[in-house]
Motif scaffolding. Sequence first.
Motif, PDB file in Angstrom:
ATOM      1  N   GLY A  10     -30.019 -36.197  -2.836  1.00  0.00           N
ATOM      2  CA  GLY A  10     -30.138 -35.310  -1.687  1.00  0.00           C
ATOM      3  C   GLY A  10     -30.295 -36.073  -0.397  1.00  0.00           C
ATOM      4  O   GLY A  10     -31.368 -36.596  -0.105  1.00  0.00           O
ATOM      5  N   GLY A  11     -29.218 -36.165   0.392  1.00  0.00           N
ATOM      6  CA  GLY A  11     -29.300 -36.888   1.645  1.00  0.00           C
ATOM      7  C   GLY A  11     -27.934 -36.998   2.295  1.00  0.00           C
ATOM      8  O   GLY A  11     -26.923 -36.511   1.769  1.00  0.00           O
ATOM      9  N   VAL A  12     -27.902 -37.640   3.457  1.00  0.00           N
ATOM     10  CA  VAL A  12     -26.663 -37.833   4.188  1.00  0.00           C
ATOM     11  C   VAL A  12     -26.577 -39.289   4.624  1.00  0.00           C
ATOM     12  O   VAL A  12     -27.588 -39.989   4.727  1.00  0.00           O
ATOM     13  CB  VAL A  12     -26.585 -36.910   5.426  1.00  0.00           C
ATOM     14  CG1 VAL A  12     -26.546 -35.454   5.017  1.00  0.00           C
ATOM     15  CG2 VAL A  12     -27.748 -37.175   6.377  1.00  0.00           C
ATOM     16  N   ALA A  13     -25.328 -39.726   4.887  1.00  0.00           N
ATOM     17  CA  ALA A  13     -25.089 -41.079   5.375  1.00  0.00           C
ATOM     18  C   ALA A  13     -23.944 -41.028   6.388  1.00  0.00           C
ATOM     19  O   ALA A  13     -22.960 -40.313   6.197  1.00  0.00           O
ATOM     20  CB  ALA A  13     -24.746 -42.021   4.221  1.00  0.00           C
ATOM     21  N   VAL A  14     -24.119 -41.787   7.462  1.00  0.00           N
ATOM     22  CA  VAL A  14     -23.080 -41.909   8.489  1.00  0.00           C
ATOM     23  C   VAL A  14     -22.694 -43.377   8.578  1.00  0.00           C
ATOM     24  O   VAL A  14     -23.567 -44.235   8.726  1.00  0.00           O
ATOM     25  CB  VAL A  14     -23.580 -41.393   9.853  1.00  0.00           C
ATOM     26  CG1 VAL A  14     -22.489 -41.561  10.907  1.00  0.00           C
ATOM     27  CG2 VAL A  14     -24.014 -39.931   9.754  1.00  0.00           C
ATOM     28  N   ARG A  15     -21.375 -43.654   8.477  1.00  0.00           N
ATOM     29  CA  ARG A  15     -20.900 -45.036   8.549  1.00  0.00           C
ATOM     30  C   ARG A  15     -19.929 -45.171   9.724  1.00  0.00           C
ATOM     31  O   ARG A  15     -18.957 -44.422   9.822  1.00  0.00           O
ATOM     32  CB  ARG A  15     -20.214 -45.452   7.257  1.00  0.00           C
ATOM     33  CG  ARG A  15     -21.185 -45.597   6.090  1.00  0.00           C
ATOM     34  CD  ARG A  15     -20.477 -45.958   4.790  1.00  0.00           C
ATOM     35  NE  ARG A  15     -21.431 -46.149   3.716  1.00  0.00           N
ATOM     36  CZ  ARG A  15     -21.948 -45.165   2.981  1.00  0.00           C
ATOM     37  NH1 ARG A  15     -21.564 -43.904   3.222  1.00  0.00           N
ATOM     38  NH2 ARG A  15     -22.821 -45.426   2.032  1.00  0.00           N
ATOM     39  N   VAL A  16     -20.229 -46.108  10.594  1.00  0.00           N
ATOM     40  CA  VAL A  16     -19.389 -46.391  11.753  1.00  0.00           C
ATOM     41  C   VAL A  16     -18.782 -47.786  11.540  1.00  0.00           C
ATOM     42  O   VAL A  16     -19.510 -48.765  11.404  1.00  0.00           O
ATOM     43  CB  VAL A  16     -20.203 -46.352  13.062  1.00  0.00           C
ATOM     44  CG1 VAL A  16     -19.299 -46.645  14.256  1.00  0.00           C
ATOM     45  CG2 VAL A  16     -20.887 -44.990  13.220  1.00  0.00           C
ATOM     46  N   ARG A  17     -17.424 -47.832  11.485  1.00  0.00           N
ATOM     47  CA  ARG A  17     -16.754 -49.108  11.212  1.00  0.00           C
ATOM     48  C   ARG A  17     -15.807 -49.448  12.364  1.00  0.00           C
ATOM     49  O   ARG A  17     -15.243 -48.567  13.013  1.00  0.00           O
ATOM     50  CB  ARG A  17     -15.943 -49.036   9.922  1.00  0.00           C
ATOM     51  CG  ARG A  17     -16.750 -48.803   8.656  1.00  0.00           C
ATOM     52  CD  ARG A  17     -15.845 -48.914   7.428  1.00  0.00           C
ATOM     53  NE  ARG A  17     -16.558 -48.757   6.180  1.00  0.00           N
ATOM     54  CZ  ARG A  17     -16.731 -47.617   5.539  1.00  0.00           C
ATOM     55  NH1 ARG A  17     -16.209 -46.496   6.069  1.00  0.00           N
ATOM     56  NH2 ARG A  17     -17.382 -47.556   4.401  1.00  0.00           N
ATOM     57  N   ASP A  18     -15.648 -50.740  12.590  1.00  0.00           N
ATOM     58  CA  ASP A  18     -14.612 -51.229  13.501  1.00  0.00           C
ATOM     59  C   ASP A  18     -14.065 -52.545  12.931  1.00  0.00           C
ATOM     60  O   ASP A  18     -14.689 -53.152  12.056  1.00  0.00           O
ATOM     61  CB  ASP A  18     -15.163 -51.427  14.918  1.00  0.00           C
ATOM     62  CG  ASP A  18     -16.183 -52.550  15.008  1.00  0.00           C
ATOM     63  OD1 ASP A  18     -15.802 -53.720  14.842  1.00  0.00           O
ATOM     64  OD2 ASP A  18     -17.379 -52.267  15.253  1.00  0.00           O
ATOM     65  N   SER A  19     -12.916 -52.949  13.405  1.00  0.00           N
ATOM     66  CA  SER A  19     -12.275 -54.172  12.897  1.00  0.00           C
ATOM     67  C   SER A  19     -12.257 -55.264  13.968  1.00  0.00           C
ATOM     68  O   SER A  19     -11.337 -56.067  14.033  1.00  0.00           O
ATOM     69  CB  SER A  19     -10.836 -53.865  12.455  1.00  0.00           C
ATOM     70  OG  SER A  19     -10.099 -53.305  13.540  1.00  0.00           O
TER      71      SER A  19
END
Length: 418
Positions: free
Chosen positions: A357-366
């Motif tokens: 039970g939870g959330v995750a936010v992933r911010v990616r760049d190259s």
Amino acid sequence: MGENDRSVLDEAWGRIPHTREVQADTGSFTQTRIERVLTIIVGPASLVLGAQAFVAAFVPGDEAAGWHLPLVVGVFVPLVAMIVACAVGRFARIFSGVFAVLFLVALALWPVATAGGPTPVPTENPWIFYLVNVATVAAVVAFPLPFQIAWTIAAPLLFGVVRLVQAGGRPEFIVPILLDVSFALILGSVLLTLAWMYRSIAANVDQARTLAVSSYATAAATAAGEHERIAVAALMHDSVLGALLAAERAGTPRERTLAVSMAREALTRLANAEKDALEGSDEPVPASRLADDIEIAARDLGVEIEVARRVEEGTPRVPGRVARALVLAAMQAVANAVQHADAQGLTVQLTGDAAPGGVAVRVRDSGGGFALDSIQPDRLGIRGSIIARLTAVGGRSDIESGPTGTTVTLEWESGDRW
């Protein structure tokens, strides 16, 4: 003590249950209670001894004609007033002091009042003797310690002197008088010692409590100041310094649009600097709402992002405070990618899990990445606006950066804190 310390001290002291007796002086909480207990005890005890003396006063006494009634009225009226005052807890010190003084006056007048009266009997004590220790406890209630000691010693000795004067110094009175005086001195000393001991303990308890609450106030004020300093520093970095850096580096229309949006946000947040950056309703929101808020906030910064969503059925709703922290931290990561990696390969993904039970936010760049150890201590974009912000709401953050790009992961589980 500053206003902040005082307000925290008042709040801490407010957690102690207050009654009428302690509202006037919060620094003597236990002492006030002990004084009330003493008056409650003195009242019934004085009533018992006073009743004994009052009954004895109905027996033909040692006084000469015309003295018995004035002495009885002059002693028992203030005694009744003292007992009533002790019972109701009002003006006990005043009426106790009045009785203690008038009793010694009556005792001093005893040789005059008994002159020409009936011949005293060595084995029978006059009614006034039963009130000697009542005068002692009255002094304990009414007077400071030196006067209490004086009354404890003076009342029995004065009785012994006036009794011996009444008896004309006859030898058969000496031993009974010594026994009566000794008994009154011992009992009075015990009562005085007990009252002094309890008052001393109460004073020490109040002192320790005051020091503890004051220490708590100081620590809380220090923590509040540190929290405010970090919040202001994060605000300066997020809003002001970020806007200035974006304006300085803006070379394309998109970068200029980003700088203008960041400047507008900086002015808005500075105008509301006294408010909590995370204030607002804490009503839980659906996990998918985070993706919508991130897209809207990014669009305000001039960055078009479509957040990839993978939210399982049964994903818990996210408290409003946590949702705002996740969105703000994600936007800081997006701003960093735009400023330092020119938004190369910029993607944002939202994941919602039903178990645990939870959330995750992933911010990616190259982009080219960076070394976490090389970040200066005064740069709070990552430390304050991402790591500390998530930690404050029970979340976690992880940053991986290398030559192939940077990934910022923001996580919150429903069982962490809420």
